[in-house]
Enzyme design. Sequence first.
Site: not given
Length: 316
Positions: A126-127, A177, A181, A268
């Site tokens: 993620d991210d 995503h 965020h 992540h």
Amino acid sequence: MKKFLQLGLGVITLALIIALVPASPFPSMAYETAAAAQETAAKVRGGWIDENLGPGVARWVDENGNVSSQPGKQEETQTEKATQSQAEAESQTTADTKQQETADSEGQPAKRVIDPSRPMVALTFDDGPYAPVGNPIMDSLAQYGGKATFFVVGNRAVYYPDELKRMAAEGHEIGNHTYEHKYLNKLSPQQIQSQINRCNDAVQAVCGVRPVLVRLPGGNKNSTVLQNVHAPMIMWSIDTLDWKTRNTAKTIQTVMSRVRDGDIVLMHELYPQSGAAAVEIIRRLSEEGYQLVTVSELASYRGGVVPGGVYSQFYR
């Protein structure tokens, strides 16, 4: 008597001065905090502030100094930026070489083969995008013939176009995503749809791929989210908490002590420790016989997904 009169005159004069001169207000603690934050943000362009506060708290500062709330890293130093550029160049060269090596005699890329009878695991990150971490992960996956799913934040896409293009070219899955965020359970239906659509648009504009899967920031959802995210929502069965511990050994241990066929692993892409852990996890899982597949690949052999559905694993 004269001294007494002089003293009285002095007291009266002092009282008049205090009454006539306006007092300067003391700034509140909130004002000081806001000013400090503004001063910090003013020094950052195209980078992160408040990284130490964890995912969902740190804020991204764009090239114009606009601040938005989301998890991430602080602005890279010039040395880090130089290293990043070098890593991207080296990784692209590696990718080109491997692609050439895997071509068959007719010049076509070698076909990817997945054995449904063997165990599979979907590693997800993620991210991102964040090339200094993402590229070493892809290098390792290329070495062991694996693929992964990268759930990216839309407003970061423009900063790492080469990494996103590499993801697409090498067959990794790019997921949504949200654009900034945002915790979708705190937004209106229109805002939820905007976050999803803007992320899809940003990714497609950079690498030509439009995400089909969504990961909710923080995994946060409610009835409004479920009704307005018109795509499969992918959760996880193993949460490494890598963003919190930032400990390579702990992240490896969390995965290897719990992994089973059909798991979706959450990591992540932002932290070097996560990248180092992923490289070792990829090696160990491959040597133990796991096939490293994208979420969509895993789902296709385990019943599939539908828009609006929520999935945390694909066990047999």
